[in-house]
Structure formats: structure tokens, C-alpha cells
Design a protein around this motif. Sequence first.
Motif, PDB file in Angstrom:
ATOM      1  N   HIS A 128      10.790  11.005 -14.708  1.00 59.69           N
ATOM      2  CA  HIS A 128      10.232  12.398 -15.392  1.00 59.69           C
ATOM      3  C   HIS A 128       9.189  11.984 -15.827  1.00 59.69           C
ATOM      4  N   ILE A 129       9.337  10.999 -17.074  1.00 56.84           N
ATOM      5  CA  ILE A 129       8.060  10.711 -18.002  1.00 56.84           C
ATOM      6  C   ILE A 129       6.908   9.969 -17.105  1.00 56.84           C
ATOM      7  N   ILE A 130       7.156   9.238 -16.239  1.00 57.49           N
ATOM      8  CA  ILE A 130       6.245   8.766 -15.579  1.00 57.49           C
ATOM      9  C   ILE A 130       5.297   9.748 -14.831  1.00 57.49           C
ATOM     10  N   ALA A 131       6.278  10.552 -13.944  1.00 56.39           N
ATOM     11  CA  ALA A 131       5.437  11.661 -13.210  1.00 56.39           C
ATOM     12  C   ALA A 131       4.657  12.501 -13.976  1.00 56.39           C
ATOM     13  N   ASN A 132       5.158  12.840 -15.274  1.00 49.03           N
ATOM     14  CA  ASN A 132       4.522  13.737 -16.240  1.00 49.03           C
ATOM     15  C   ASN A 132       3.262  13.192 -16.586  1.00 49.03           C
ATOM     16  N   LEU A 133       3.113  11.836 -16.939  1.00 50.74           N
ATOM     17  CA  LEU A 133       1.933  11.147 -17.162  1.00 50.74           C
ATOM     18  C   LEU A 133       0.828  11.035 -16.081  1.00 50.74           C
ATOM     19  N   ILE A 134       1.488  10.955 -14.974  1.00 50.35           N
ATOM     20  CA  ILE A 134       0.500  10.570 -13.671  1.00 50.35           C
ATOM     21  C   ILE A 134       0.028  12.097 -13.284  1.00 50.35           C
ATOM     22  N   LEU A 135       1.086  13.107 -13.066  1.00 48.64           N
ATOM     23  CA  LEU A 135       0.833  14.328 -12.480  1.00 48.64           C
ATOM     24  C   LEU A 135       0.002  15.194 -13.727  1.00 48.64           C
ATOM     25  N   ARG A 136       0.271  14.788 -14.830  1.00 54.71           N
ATOM     26  CA  ARG A 136      -0.358  15.804 -16.113  1.00 54.71           C
ATOM     27  C   ARG A 136       0.210  17.184 -16.007  1.00 54.71           C
ATOM     28  N   GLN A 137       1.495  17.259 -15.603  1.00 57.88           N
ATOM     29  CA  GLN A 137       2.255  18.561 -15.321  1.00 57.88           C
ATOM     30  C   GLN A 137       3.862  18.380 -15.735  1.00 57.88           C
TER      31      GLN A 137
END
Length: 172
Positions: free
Chosen positions: A104-113
Motif C-alpha cells: 500500500h505504502i510503496i504503491a501510493n508513492l509510485i502511483l502518487r494516488q
Amino acid sequence: MMEERKSNARILISNTMLILIWASVAAFALHNIEEAVHIESWAQASMPANIAQYYKTVPYLLAVALLWMTYLVCAVWALKAGTSLAMGAFAIGVAAITANALVHIIANLILRQEMPGFWSATFLILPFGVSMAWLALKNVYLARILHRAGQQRPDSEGAGRCRAQASNLMVF
């Protein structure tokens, strides 16, 4: 012939670990609720329609409820049985939800969403996972020290106690 040893020793669980286990069960429930409440609207806003159609709130809530019940059963089993098998099963559950929090945290950082479940993953699941891992590693280290202390003084009365404490501290 080698003799097969079975360990039925109960693992001692500290009050801190007991609180962390029950708090992690509650945190996982809150995380699943946060995800389920936002999953459908998030999917519709961020995915193609042919994929988003499969992200519905009620089926998702049922799926995560089953995951949570499995986690709860592992927690109760670990606390009641206290065996290394039960604690190992619970540790796998903790590792799985902690890995999910990292996703969740990494995806949030990568996708900026912001993804559903991001806030609870960041402020509940990840801290509990890290805390439990730290306590487990600390206790394994302590058990090794006590075991070595018992081996260095084989004739002393304290050596037997050190070995007994080391075998009881196994993981948590």
C-alpha cells in the motif's frame, strides 16, 4: 538411529506481546474496513471499466472478513496453544499483513494516488508488524544468550535454569 524430538513446550508470551497481538487483530479489522469502504469508488476512478466492474464493496467486504477471521483464529490459537507451530502460523499472518501494508505504502508513492487502506496500513499495520518483529528478534537473541550461559556453566545450578528459560522463550 536418530531420535526424533517433539517440542510441546509452551512459549511464554509477555504482556507487551499479548497487547500487540490483540491490537493487531483490531488494526487488521480497521484496515479491512477502510479498504472495503473505498474500494469500489477507487476502482471506478483509477481503473478501466472492464476491470473496475469486479471491485464491488459487498463481495470485497466478505473476502476481507474471511481473511480477518483466519487471522483471528491464528491469533487465538497462538495465545491458547502457545506452541511454536501456533506461534509460527500467527507470525506468517503478521508477515503477510505487514507485507500488504508495505505494498500500500510503496504503491501510493509510485502511483502518487491514495489507495484504499493506505492510512491504516501506514499508521496501524506497519507499526504493529515492525513492533512484533522487533520483540520476536529480541527474545530469540535473549534466548540464545541464556542458552549459551547455561552451556558455559554445565555444573552450576543456574545452568539448568538458563537452559529452561532459553527453551521457554523460543520466539515471543
